[in-house]
Design a protein around this motif. Structure first.
Motif, PDB file in Angstrom:
ATOM      1  N   ARG A 236       0.822  -1.198   0.000  1.00 32.87           N
ATOM      2  CA  ARG A 236       0.000   0.000   0.000  1.00 32.87           C
ATOM      3  C   ARG A 236       0.860   1.252   0.000  1.00 32.87           C
ATOM      4  NH1 ARG A 236      -1.514   3.029   3.580  1.00 32.87           N
ATOM      5  NH2 ARG A 236      -0.688   1.797   5.299  1.00 32.87           N
TER       6      ARG A 236
ATOM      7  N   LEU B  59       2.534   1.767  -3.352  1.00 31.72           N
ATOM      8  CA  LEU B  59       1.591   2.380  -4.277  1.00 31.72           C
ATOM      9  C   LEU B  59       1.451   3.864  -3.979  1.00 31.72           C
ATOM     10  CD1 LEU B  59      -1.234  -0.267  -4.486  1.00 31.72           C
ATOM     11  CD2 LEU B  59       0.236   0.521  -6.321  1.00 31.72           C
ATOM     12  N   GLY B  60       1.424   4.175  -2.673  1.00 32.00           N
ATOM     13  CA  GLY B  60       1.301   5.572  -2.266  1.00 32.00           C
ATOM     14  C   GLY B  60       2.479   6.385  -2.769  1.00 32.00           C
TER      15      GLY B  60
ATOM     16  N   PHE C 270       2.152   6.900  -6.454  1.00 34.33           N
ATOM     17  CA  PHE C 270       1.075   7.824  -6.763  1.00 34.33           C
ATOM     18  C   PHE C 270       1.514   9.254  -6.465  1.00 34.33           C
ATOM     19  CE2 PHE C 270      -3.320   9.497  -5.851  1.00 34.33           C
ATOM     20  CZ  PHE C 270      -3.716   9.467  -7.171  1.00 34.33           C
TER      21      PHE C 270
ATOM     22  N   MET D 110       2.678  20.552 -15.291  1.00 32.35           N
ATOM     23  CA  MET D 110       1.658  21.557 -15.543  1.00 32.35           C
ATOM     24  C   MET D 110       2.220  22.957 -15.379  1.00 32.35           C
ATOM     25  SD  MET D 110      -1.940  20.468 -14.033  1.00 32.35           S
ATOM     26  CE  MET D 110      -1.584  21.363 -12.556  1.00 32.35           C
TER      27      MET D 110
ATOM     28  N   VAL E  26      -7.000   4.062   6.337  1.00 35.22           N
ATOM     29  CA  VAL E  26      -5.753   4.599   6.870  1.00 35.22           C
ATOM     30  C   VAL E  26      -5.997   5.993   7.423  1.00 35.22           C
ATOM     31  CG1 VAL E  26      -3.393   5.226   6.336  1.00 35.22           C
ATOM     32  CG2 VAL E  26      -4.428   3.232   5.259  1.00 35.22           C
TER      33      VAL E  26
ATOM     34  N   LEU F 124      -7.929  15.779  -6.071  1.00 33.86           N
ATOM     35  CA  LEU F 124      -7.467  15.020  -7.227  1.00 33.86           C
ATOM     36  C   LEU F 124      -8.342  15.277  -8.443  1.00 33.86           C
ATOM     37  CD1 LEU F 124      -6.421  11.638  -5.625  1.00 33.86           C
ATOM     38  CD2 LEU F 124      -4.960  13.330  -6.692  1.00 33.86           C
TER      39      LEU F 124
ATOM     40  N   LEU G 166      -7.234  18.409  -9.851  1.00 31.43           N
ATOM     41  CA  LEU G 166      -5.970  18.217 -10.563  1.00 31.43           C
ATOM     42  C   LEU G 166      -6.223  17.638 -11.944  1.00 31.43           C
ATOM     43  CD1 LEU G 166      -2.876  18.345 -10.236  1.00 31.43           C
ATOM     44  CD2 LEU G 166      -2.965  15.943  -9.616  1.00 31.43           C
TER      45      LEU G 166
ATOM     46  N   MET H 254      -7.295  20.290 -14.210  1.00 28.32           N
ATOM     47  CA  MET H 254      -6.213  21.195 -14.582  1.00 28.32           C
ATOM     48  C   MET H 254      -5.221  20.549 -15.537  1.00 28.32           C
ATOM     49  SD  MET H 254      -5.840  22.841 -10.897  1.00 28.32           S
ATOM     50  CE  MET H 254      -4.227  23.538 -10.983  1.00 28.32           C
ATOM     51  N   ILE H 255      -5.044  19.224 -15.401  1.00 27.38           N
ATOM     52  CA  ILE H 255      -4.108  18.563 -16.302  1.00 27.38           C
ATOM     53  C   ILE H 255      -4.706  18.418 -17.684  1.00 27.38           C
ATOM     54  CG2 ILE H 255      -2.959  16.364 -16.791  1.00 27.38           C
ATOM     55  CD1 ILE H 255      -2.761  15.989 -13.779  1.00 27.38           C
TER      56      ILE H 255
ATOM     57  N   MET I  98      -9.737  10.478 -16.024  1.00 25.80           N
ATOM     58  CA  MET I  98      -8.555  10.736 -15.191  1.00 25.80           C
ATOM     59  C   MET I  98      -8.959  10.781 -13.728  1.00 25.80           C
ATOM     60  SD  MET I  98      -5.443  11.429 -16.206  1.00 25.80           S
ATOM     61  CE  MET I  98      -3.913  11.888 -15.474  1.00 25.80           C
TER      62      MET I  98
ATOM     63  N   PHE J 220      -7.573   8.426 -10.760  1.00 25.12           N
ATOM     64  CA  PHE J 220      -6.948   8.936  -9.535  1.00 25.12           C
ATOM     65  C   PHE J 220      -7.668   8.417  -8.302  1.00 25.12           C
ATOM     66  CE2 PHE J 220      -5.035  13.020 -11.526  1.00 25.12           C
ATOM     67  CZ  PHE J 220      -3.926  12.304 -11.889  1.00 25.12           C
TER      68      PHE J 220
ATOM     69  N   VAL K  91      -6.809   4.837  -7.526  1.00 25.80           N
ATOM     70  CA  VAL K  91      -5.520   4.673  -6.846  1.00 25.80           C
ATOM     71  C   VAL K  91      -5.634   5.133  -5.401  1.00 25.80           C
ATOM     72  CG1 VAL K  91      -3.090   5.230  -6.893  1.00 25.80           C
ATOM     73  CG2 VAL K  91      -4.335   5.035  -9.022  1.00 25.80           C
ATOM     74  N   LEU K  92      -6.342   6.265  -5.207  1.00 27.05           N
ATOM     75  CA  LEU K  92      -6.516   6.778  -3.843  1.00 27.05           C
ATOM     76  C   LEU K  92      -7.168   5.722  -2.969  1.00 27.05           C
ATOM     77  CD1 LEU K  92      -6.233   9.298  -2.064  1.00 27.05           C
ATOM     78  CD2 LEU K  92      -8.590   9.872  -2.663  1.00 27.05           C
TER      79      LEU K  92
ATOM     80  N   MET L 180      -6.978   2.523  -3.413  1.00 31.11           N
ATOM     81  CA  MET L 180      -6.026   1.449  -3.146  1.00 31.11           C
ATOM     82  C   MET L 180      -5.068   1.808  -2.016  1.00 31.11           C
ATOM     83  SD  MET L 180      -5.010   0.120  -6.889  1.00 31.11           S
ATOM     84  CE  MET L 180      -4.031  -1.256  -6.398  1.00 31.11           C
ATOM     85  N   ILE L 181      -4.649   3.071  -1.985  1.00 28.95           N
ATOM     86  CA  ILE L 181      -3.612   3.369  -0.997  1.00 28.95           C
ATOM     87  C   ILE L 181      -4.181   3.811   0.342  1.00 28.95           C
ATOM     88  CG2 ILE L 181      -1.902   3.930  -2.744  1.00 28.95           C
ATOM     89  CD1 ILE L 181      -2.345   6.814  -2.248  1.00 28.95           C
TER      90      ILE L 181
ATOM     91  N   ARG M 268      -6.781  -0.632   4.074  1.00 26.90           N
ATOM     92  CA  ARG M 268      -5.876  -1.665   4.550  1.00 26.90           C
ATOM     93  C   ARG M 268      -6.252  -3.028   4.031  1.00 26.90           C
ATOM     94  NH1 ARG M 268      -4.741   1.038   9.582  1.00 26.90           N
ATOM     95  NH2 ARG M 268      -2.723   1.989   9.214  1.00 26.90           N
TER      96      ARG M 268
ATOM     97  N   GLN N  37      -8.703  -3.122  -1.726  1.00 27.50           N
ATOM     98  CA  GLN N  37      -7.658  -2.717  -2.681  1.00 27.50           C
ATOM     99  C   GLN N  37      -7.955  -3.268  -4.067  1.00 27.50           C
ATOM    100  OE1 GLN N  37      -3.877  -3.746  -1.012  1.00 27.50           O
ATOM    101  NE2 GLN N  37      -3.908  -1.978   0.369  1.00 27.50           N
TER     102      GLN N  37
END
Lengths: 674, 224
Positions: free
Chosen positions: A653, A656-657, A660, A671, B98, B111, B114, B117-118, B138, B142, B145-146, B148-149, B152, B157
């Motif tokens: 985890r 991955l963090g 990321f 950007m 977490v 995110l 972001l 903006m990207i 996008m 994001f 992934v958020l 996933m991380i 726990r 995940q």
């Protein structure tokens, strides 16, 4: 002529293959070393022919479609590379002759020849190739090839204690040097990436860029040559190799490094700044003094010689720095004088350092030990080796009428013109550097009195030394060839100066006044009224004075009968260990300079009365270069590694963090870039 | 309402893409395992609808296959399998986070910002559909992934990973002429990932009698 040199390189490459293929053949060593001898000799002769013609075909260039597919390999022979080819060829030939002799009677102190034979011709080939490279790719390729093949040769004795460490340090330092050169060429190539030397030479360079190239050349080429503080690998790696390879590394490879420095700073970068000269001279001065001081403290004969290489590289760099300073101040005649001194010293050092290293190889072969404290009295057992070694020692100590004196004298003549430079820092620096040069010459003489005296004079300290056999005829021929060159160049330097003159004219645009070939006997660097030197006159005068003096002494002073107590030649004790040792000889110098410059600590442990344990005397020396330049970065790397190792023990985890977060940061940077 | 009107078509595509982002926030918010899986089923359903709508609009019948894969496989089969795994393995039924929910949601909002903006400067010269579609994709990526991380438990995940895959497919269908081959390969990738994660779950279970990935940490302080 260039084609001939390249065929020679190819032949040496083939010898490497032959050595592997024929490793079970008993006389393979004779074949390989004989072949290397022939090729080196012909390369040297080719170079001489090229130089005698005055480098008339100024561009002997070839472009071969090898190497990277979109980047042809450029080769070129000009007067500078021809002079260095001459040095490499001559050194390679003499050393190969010695190796030829030694490969015929290996003894148990020698490493397995199959670990040396394939790499020896490759090493020679790589050095030759560096000299004829005309683009950055070929240059760096052959440079790295030279490092790697010599690294393998250092590892030939890999079972001996310390050799693996020495080889590792060598490899690391060689890698750092090559990276520095890579950047230097990258800067010179510019954004368009013109990797051919001819493109770099013509391009205009800003002062900042040129200075960066100079510094990188000092790190890359200077580190390979052995300037302080990048010298640390040299006294470890050079002695660890077999003696004839040490001779090549110290005598010849360091010269290839000097060539790299000259090619980069004098040729490719173009006109320099006056303070570059000051910087290079200061580094040279420190290198000369530190090298010789460290040499004096050694009792390993080959390591002592390796430290002397550091010293002589310092002398060469003083001369190069002086040439840079004069050149930047538009004094081409004086720059030519300094450059002549530098190139002559390059030649001289390659001759006498090869001689001394193969001499030490003969001693090592005979007694099986590099430690000077275990030799002694070898002049009786090995008279030929002793005579050649003595000549080499006198030459490296810059005693007239030998060759070392000529180049150092020329350099001192150049330094005497230092006050003519307009810059005040240079006016102040040059006398100091001159004093350092004089000091290092004097200390070198002390050091070689020690080296020759302890090894060859006195009484044998060990049974091996007492039984040492004289070395074979081939090796003696090689040694006397080099010793003869020392004498000849000392007495008649004019022919060598003729070979140097085209290169000096190429680099400084001017020629040294006395080197025009009209005057074979007298060397007049600037003006006959100011100073001149003739080796032959010096020889005749010295000989006359010596003969007259000895006759006078015999005639008038030793006639009278004297009665006195019997003098036992300074040996009241019968044991050979009561003689002067290498350490005791060096003690006065160690007391004077050692405490401040080497942090020398002497420790005497006396047992209590009644205690039967022996008294001990220990000397500890520190190399400040390690403490200041290598330990701090090493500690930094270790602590960074410690710090990042926390990151290596995380959960999936967290990994991955990390990824990321990196992605997000990169995206945000990208950007804001737009 | 006229479905053939390009403006309406565009609005519907926006609606579906936007709903995926909203459901993604819902995924982040859930605190019970079964509702996370259900939210993922909704996520995949909306993906299927979005793909089907694009198939209709772009007149690309091959996209219907992708839509079918999303609806059948991701919206039905995978959630069912995950429910089974959770039941069978007796996985802890609450989602272990977490950070707190609020913090995670705020990070998610950042995110999404972001992503806007990207993507906006990059797709300036493409059509409006492409821009908005890629922004949503996008953002979904994001947020996946958020997820996933910040979770726990291994099951959550896996779900974060698959939500991320949904984002990829949303991006792929927004662009004209994406070949089917790639679609199937993406679907297969999800399948492979499912197998790998499934094995992974069983292995952890066998070893530690728990699905808590903290047991995989070398420095874990959890008594075993």
């Amino acid at each position: 002529m260039l084609g001939f040199v390249l065929w020679g390189v190819l032949a040496e490459g083939l010898f490497g293959v032959v050595a592997v293929a024929g490793r079970r053949v008993t006389s393979i060593g004779t074949v390989i070393y004989g072949g290397c001898l022939a090729v080196s000799l012909s390369v040297a002769l080719t170079a001489v022919l090229f130089l005698v013609q005055g480098g008339a075909p100024a561009n002997d260039a070839l472009i071969l479609p090898i190497g990277l597919p979109w980047l042809h390999a450029h080769f070129r022979l000009d007067v500078l590379s021809a002079f260095f080819l001459f040095v490499v060829g001559l050194g390679g030939a003499a050393v190969s002759l010695f190796a030829l002799g030694h490969s015929r009677h290996p003894n148990k102190h020698y490493p397995d020849p199959t670990r040396i034979l394939p790499f020896y011709p490759l090493f020679l080939a790589a050095m030759t190739l560096v000299l004829v490279a005309d683009d950055a790719f070929v240059f760096l390729f052959s440079w790295e090839f030279m490092s790697l093949s010599s690294w393998l040769l250092v590892l030939a004795n890999h079972r001996e204690k310390g050799n693996a460490d020495a080889a590792f340090i060598y490899l690391v330092m060689a890698g750092i040097g090559t990276v520095a050169l890579l950047f230097a060429f990258g800067l010179l190539a510019g954004v368009e990436g013109h990797y051919a030397f001819s493109a770099m030479r013509g391009a205009p360079h800003t002062v900042a860029l040129a200075t960066a190239v100079l510094l990188l050349a000092l790190i890359g080429a200077g580190g390979k040559a052995g300037i302080v503080p990048l010298h640390i690998w040299l006294p470890l790696a050079h002695p660890s190799a077999p003696s004839w390879v040490s001779a090549l590394m110290s005598g010849v490879m360091t010269k290839v490094a000097v060539y790299g420095f000259i090619r980069l700073t004098f040729d490719l970068v173009g006109p320099g700044q006056w303070w570059w000269g000051g910087l290079v001279m200061a580094i040279g001065g420190v290198t000369a003094v530190m090298g010789v001081l460290k040499a004096l403290m050694q009792h390993d004969l080959k390591r002592l010689l390796a430290y002397h290489t550091v010293e002589n590289i310092g002398i060469i760099f003083i001369a190069l720095g002086l040439a840079l300073a004069f050149g930047a101040n538009h004094r081409p005649a004086l720059a030519a004088l300094a450059l002549t001194a530098a190139l002559l010293h390059v030649f001289n050092h390659s001759v006498f350092k090869s001689l001394l290293f193969i001499g030490s190889g003969a001693v090592l072969w005979a007694t099986g030990n590099r430690n000077m404290e275990r030799q002694g009295g070898l002049i009786h057992r090995m008279p030929g080796t002793a005579l050649a070694f003595l000549l080499g020692s006198a030459a490296i100590s810059a005693l007239p009428p030998l060759n070392g004196f000529v180049s150092e004298w020329l350099l001192l003549q150049g330094l005497l013109f230092g006050p003519q430079l307009p810059q005040w820092p240079m006016k102040m620096e040059i006398p100091i550097v001159a004093a350092m040069l004089a000091l290092s010459a004097a200390l070198a003489a002390t050091c070689f009195v020690k080296a020759f005296g302890i090894v060859f004079l006195g009484r044998p300290r060990t049974p091996e030394a007492a039984q040492a056999p004289e070395t074979d005829r081939y090796s003696l021929t090689a040694m006397f060839f080099l010793a003869g060159l020392c004498v000849l160049v000392g007495i008649l330097p004019a022919p060598i100066l003729d070979l140097i003159e085209p290169a000096v004219r190429l680099l400084s645009g001017e020629t040294m006044a006395g080197a025009e070939g009209t005057n074979w006997l007298w060397l007049v660097p600037v003006d006959a009224a100011r100073s001149s030197y003739s080796g032959l006159a010096m020889l005749v005068l010295t000989a006359l004075a010596a003969v007259t003096l000895s006759l006078l002494i015999r005639r008038y002073l030793s006639h009278g009968v004297r009665r006195s107590a019997a003098w036992d030649c300074g040996f009241p004790d019968d044991s050979p260990s009561s003689q002067y040792t290498a350490s005791s000889f060096a003690q006065p110098i160690r007391r004077v300079f050692g405490t401040a410059l080497l942090a020398a600590r002497e420790e005497v442990t006396m047992p209590e009365p009644g205690d039967t344990s022996p008294a001990r005397f220990e000397v500890r020396l520190t190399d400040y270069a390690w403490n200041w330049f290598y330990r701090p970065p090493g500690r930094l790397v270790l602590s960074l590694a410690e710090w990042t190792s926390v990151m290596q023990r995380q959960s999936i985890r967290r990994y991955l963090g990390f990824m990321f977060a990196t992605l997000i940061i990169l995206l945000m940077v990208g950007m804001s870039w737009n | 309402m006229e479905f053939s009107d390009p403006k309406v078509q565009l609005q519907i595509a926006y609606l579906l893409g936007g709903s995926m982002v909203v459901v993604n926030f819902a995924l982040l918010y859930q605190s019970r395992m079964s509702s996370v899986i259900n939210a993922f089923a909704i996520h995949a359903t909306i993906l299927g609808l979005a793909v089907a709508w694009q198939a209709n609009v772009q007149n690309a019948p091959n996209l219907y296959i992708t839509a079918a894969i999303a609806l059948v496989f991701k919206a039905l089969a995978l959630p069912a399998a995950l429910h089974y795994v959770v039941r069978k393995l007796n996985v802890h039924r609450t989602v272990e986070m977490v950070f707190g929910t609020g913090l995670t949601m705020m990070a998610g909002v950042a995110l999404v910002g972001l992503a806007v903006m990207i993507m906006q400067p990059v797709t300036q010269h493409s059509g409006a559909l492409v821009t908005i579609d890629l922004i949503f994709a996008m953002a979904v990526l994001f947020l996946g992934v958020l997820m996933m991380i910040t979770r726990r438990n291994a099951v959550t995940q896996v779900i974060g990973f698959m939500a991320m895959e949904n984002g990829l497919i949303l991006a792929a269908v927004g662009v004209h002429g994406m070949p089917l081959v790639v679609e199937i390969s993406v679907a297969l990738a999800v399948l492979v990932a499912f197998i790998v994660f499934g094995l992974f779950l069983f292995r952890i279970r066998e070893r530690f009698y728990s699905l808590d990935v903290r047991y995989l940490d070398p420095d874990s302080r959890i008594p075993q």
